[in-house]
Design an enzyme around this catalytic site. Structure first.
Site, mmCIF file in Angstrom:
data_model
loop_
_atom_site.group_PDB
_atom_site.id
_atom_site.type_symbol
_atom_site.label_atom_id
_atom_site.label_comp_id
_atom_site.label_asym_id
_atom_site.label_seq_id
_atom_site.Cartn_x
_atom_site.Cartn_y
_atom_site.Cartn_z
ATOM 1 C CE LYS A 134 -19.195 41.413 4.782
ATOM 2 N NZ LYS A 134 -19.462 40.107 4.154
ATOM 3 C CE LYS A 169 -17.120 44.869 6.319
ATOM 4 N NZ LYS A 169 -15.902 44.058 6.556
ATOM 5 N NE ARG A 219 -11.082 33.748 6.719
ATOM 6 C CZ ARG A 219 -11.881 33.463 5.679
ATOM 7 N NH1 ARG A 219 -11.901 32.241 5.183
ATOM 8 N NH2 ARG A 219 -12.632 34.405 5.167
ATOM 9 N NE ARG A 234 -8.050 36.560 3.456
ATOM 10 C CZ ARG A 234 -9.305 36.580 3.928
ATOM 11 N NH1 ARG A 234 -10.270 35.942 3.306
ATOM 12 N NH2 ARG A 234 -9.575 37.235 5.047
ATOM 13 N NE ARG A 242 -12.614 44.768 -4.161
ATOM 14 C CZ ARG A 242 -13.389 44.429 -5.195
ATOM 15 N NH1 ARG A 242 -14.604 43.963 -4.987
ATOM 16 N NH2 ARG A 242 -12.932 44.551 -6.428
ATOM 17 C CG ASP A 282 -11.884 37.396 7.321
ATOM 18 O OD1 ASP A 282 -11.284 36.304 7.348
ATOM 19 O OD2 ASP A 282 -12.728 37.688 6.458
ATOM 20 C CD GLU A 290 -16.239 39.944 6.377
ATOM 21 O OE1 GLU A 290 -16.344 38.742 6.053
ATOM 22 O OE2 GLU A 290 -16.304 40.876 5.569
ATOM 23 C CG ASN A 292 -15.480 34.640 6.960
ATOM 24 O OD1 ASN A 292 -16.148 35.004 6.006
ATOM 25 N ND2 ASN A 292 -14.525 35.397 7.496
#
Length: 324
Positions: A134, A169, A219, A234, A242, A282, A290, A292
């Site tokens: 994050k 979050k 992604r 997504r 979400r 992301d 984000e 990852n």
């Protein structure tokens, strides 16, 4: 090459969508030897190198459903796994899923010690510690939307008053866990903050809600500093906000947009130089949300929908990284 995967228990793999399995299958097809362990199997003792208790595995070609070991055969079984010094394998792939909790943190320190002893770890252990998924976006404010990181409830309320529609979050969540949306009416904002910050004891992230989420939380995979041509969007389903696949989002592979590519081509080489061979960015709309680095996924969905072999690109990059 001899490859050691540090991952969740193999029996939990759902091979039709597991990116670690896709890596294993491609590596095996090239003749590389596979070993596997979990972080709890790592150990160090004075006078000895960091060692893992591993299983030597071969793939069977049968599917794994997340509850069985049909997809692999192991030469060793608990509690008789084989001790393997990490410095004596060609590559250690750290593929343990989040959360990045204390035990994950301790595992990265053992992996750093293994690196000092000569092991090659991907993604590099220090880079995993330095890029929490994050918070890593804070380094790139030019690519992110309005964002606040705080423990303070009054800070959150001021942010909400300014932006009206926000997402809250936890910093250690995964798969969409613990994500809340609060609209202009502010309904339940105080209660949500109390839940996430545990009375001021825990830091949380707050971001302006991006309506482009209805088109997907993309992604963008970056391997060896270079973005792949396809992202996995997504897309939230029904009343969900979400898009995470873990909560029922629909994964749709699509070509990178010009903005996706701009973000990835700026960030990718910087992170690769720090030892991050595989990164998942992301992106919602035009905003990075984000970074990852622990166990980026999406290999299977992109390959199945486009024919672009993500695992082959990854093993290519790993083989290049292993050259003297």
């Amino acid at each position: 090459m001899k490859l050691l995967f540090v991952a969740d228990p193999l029996e939990t793999f759902k091979t039709h969508k597991d990116s670690s399995f896709a890596m294993m299958r491609e590596a095996s097809s090239r003749g590389h030897a596979l070993m596997a362990c979990t972080p709890r199997d790592l150990r160090w003792q004075r006078g000895e190198p960091v060692t893992a208790f591993v299983r030597d595995i071969k793939l069977t070609g049968r599917p794994g459903d997340g509850h069985s070991a049909d997809w692999f055969e192991a030469a060793q079984h608990a509690p008789d796994e084989r001790p393997q010094p990490l410095c004596d394998v060609d590559a250690v792939l750290m593929r343990k899923d989040p959360p990045f909790d204390s035990e994950y943190f301790y595992a990265t320190h053992l992996l750093s010690q293994a690196e000092r002893e000569g092991a090659r770890v991907f993604n590099r252990a220090a880079a995993l510690r330095e890029h929490p998924e994050k918070l890593a976006i804070l380094e790139f404010p030019q690519f992110i939307g309005p964002t606040l990181v705080t423990r303070d409830e009054a800070d959150v309320k001021r942010f909400h008053a300014e932006h009206r529609d926000i997402i809250l979050k936890p910093l250690d969540g995964m798969g969409g866990m613990g994500i809340f949306r609060v609209g202009p009416d502010g309904l339940n904002l105080g209660s949500i903050v109390e839940t996430l910050n545990r009375g001021g004891a825990q830091t949380l992230m707050v971001q302006k809600y991006l309506p482009e989420i209805v088109q997907g939380d993309k992604r963008v995979l970056v391997i060896g500093g270079k973005p792949l041509p396809f992202a996995l969007a997504r897309i939230p389903q029904g009343s969900e906000i979400r898009g995470n696949l873990a909560v029922g989002g629909k994964g749709v592979a699509q070509l990178l947009s010009a903005r996706d590519r701009e973000i990835a081509e700026h960030i990718g080489p910087l992170l690769a130089a720090r030892g991050l061979l595989l990164v998942g960015l992301d992106v919602i709309g035009d905003c990075l949300t984000e970074i990852n680095v622990t166990s980026p996924t999406g290999f299977a969905e992109i390959t199945q929908q486009t024919g672009f072999d993500v695992a082959a690109i990854f093993i290519d990059a790993l083989e290049v990284a292993m050259k003297p």
